[in-house]
Design a protein around this motif. Structure first.
Motif, PDB file in Angstrom:
ATOM      1  N   VAL A   1       0.834  -1.203   0.000  1.00 24.02           N
ATOM      2  CA  VAL A   1       0.000   0.000   0.000  1.00 24.02           C
ATOM      3  C   VAL A   1       0.869   1.253   0.000  1.00 24.02           C
ATOM      4  O   VAL A   1       0.632   2.197  -0.771  1.00 24.02           O
TER       5      VAL A   1
ATOM      6  N   THR B   1       1.040   3.823  -3.107  1.00 24.77           N
ATOM      7  CA  THR B   1       0.692   5.226  -2.883  1.00 24.77           C
ATOM      8  C   THR B   1       1.816   6.155  -3.343  1.00 24.77           C
ATOM      9  O   THR B   1       1.569   7.151  -4.030  1.00 24.77           O
TER      10      THR B   1
ATOM     11  N   LEU C   1      -9.689   8.973  -0.580  1.00 24.90           N
ATOM     12  CA  LEU C   1      -9.342   7.578  -0.873  1.00 24.90           C
ATOM     13  C   LEU C   1      -9.306   6.740   0.404  1.00 24.90           C
ATOM     14  O   LEU C   1      -9.743   5.580   0.408  1.00 24.90           O
ATOM     15  N   LEU C   2      -8.787   7.320   1.478  1.00 25.56           N
ATOM     16  CA  LEU C   2      -8.746   6.598   2.747  1.00 25.56           C
ATOM     17  C   LEU C   2     -10.151   6.334   3.284  1.00 25.56           C
ATOM     18  O   LEU C   2     -10.437   5.238   3.777  1.00 25.56           O
TER      19      LEU C   2
ATOM     20  N   ASN D   1     -12.891   6.031   1.489  1.00 26.04           N
ATOM     21  CA  ASN D   1     -13.458   4.978   0.635  1.00 26.04           C
ATOM     22  C   ASN D   1     -12.919   3.605   1.018  1.00 26.04           C
ATOM     23  O   ASN D   1     -13.674   2.619   1.067  1.00 26.04           O
ATOM     24  N   ALA D   2     -11.612   3.530   1.290  1.00 21.62           N
ATOM     25  CA  ALA D   2     -11.007   2.251   1.692  1.00 21.62           C
ATOM     26  C   ALA D   2     -11.573   1.788   3.034  1.00 21.62           C
ATOM     27  O   ALA D   2     -11.857   0.593   3.218  1.00 21.62           O
TER      28      ALA D   2
ATOM     29  N   THR E   1     -15.169   0.451   2.493  1.00 19.47           N
ATOM     30  CA  THR E   1     -15.142  -0.873   1.867  1.00 19.47           C
ATOM     31  C   THR E   1     -14.716  -1.931   2.877  1.00 19.47           C
ATOM     32  O   THR E   1     -15.339  -2.992   2.983  1.00 19.47           O
ATOM     33  N   SER E   2     -13.658  -1.646   3.631  1.00 19.62           N
ATOM     34  CA  SER E   2     -13.175  -2.595   4.638  1.00 19.62           C
ATOM     35  C   SER E   2     -14.229  -2.830   5.714  1.00 19.62           C
ATOM     36  O   SER E   2     -14.411  -3.957   6.170  1.00 19.62           O
TER      37      SER E   2
END
Length: 195
Positions: free
Chosen positions: A25, A29, A47-48, A50-51, A54-55
């Motif tokens: 990662v 990045t 982005l963080l 969104n991650a 999802t997680s």
């Protein structure tokens, strides 16, 4: 370069497989920020988030499945299924049919790894008594639990697809070409399947 860093780091003992994910990662990045310039520093918070979302979705499904696996284990469902199969099955084919049904039913409610850990030690001695090859039993267990991953109510694999932008109704359709391609390649390489 990323696969070399991941595999090389694991094989050399510099980091564990889990740590290699974090290294990948960070590497991805940095490459995206400075080499390709696909993203900017201002994009990182979005982005963080969104991650994390999802997680969190995936972990919620896995957590619920884990709780259900605990309940199934506490109620000795796998032991009861193995006893039922042992009583009902009189021949090899009936045993394998019962194993297929039992694993599909069990795999619907719990993840493959806990299901394997619950059922393999119970089914192994019975399969040996019937003279079934252990590799065959392993393939049966794996295939049934993989099929069960796509079935409701848990449907773990189907719940991940919408996160990638594909609707859950399109998930099985998306799996068909992949499965057909694997089947064709297996037929091409297997000596008894050549025409």
């Amino acid at each position: 370069m990323m696969p070399l860093i991941i595999v090389g780091g694991i094989w050399s003992g510099v980091f564990t497989p889990t740590e290699s994910a974090a290294v990948a990662v960070v590497y991805g990045t940095l490459v995206s920020l400075f080499l390709y310039r696909d993203i900017t520093v201002r994009d990182l918070p979005r982005l963080l988030v969104n991650a994390f979302q999802t997680s969190a979705t995936v972990m919620l499904v896995i957590g619920a499945t884990g709780a259900l696996a605990w309940l199934i284990t506490a109620e000795q469902v796998a032991v009861q299924m193995a006893a039922w199969i042992k009583i009902v099955a009189a021949q090899q084919w009936t045993f394998l049919l019962m194993v297929n049904v039992a694993l599909l039913l069990l795999g619907i409610f719990i993840e493959p790894l806990p299901a394997m850990l619950l059922t393999a030690p119970l089914l192994l001695p019975i399969a040996q008594k019937f003279g079934i090859d252990l590799v065959h039993l392993g393939v049966v267990i794996t295939a049934n639990l993989a099929i069960a991953l796509y079935t409701p109510p848990v449907g773990v694999r189907c719940s991940w697809r919408p996160l990638a932008g594909a609707g859950s109704a399109r998930s099985p359709q998306g799996a068909v070409p992949s499965a057909a391609g694997r089947r064709r390649r297996a037929d091409d390489h297997h000596p008894t399947c050549r025409r």
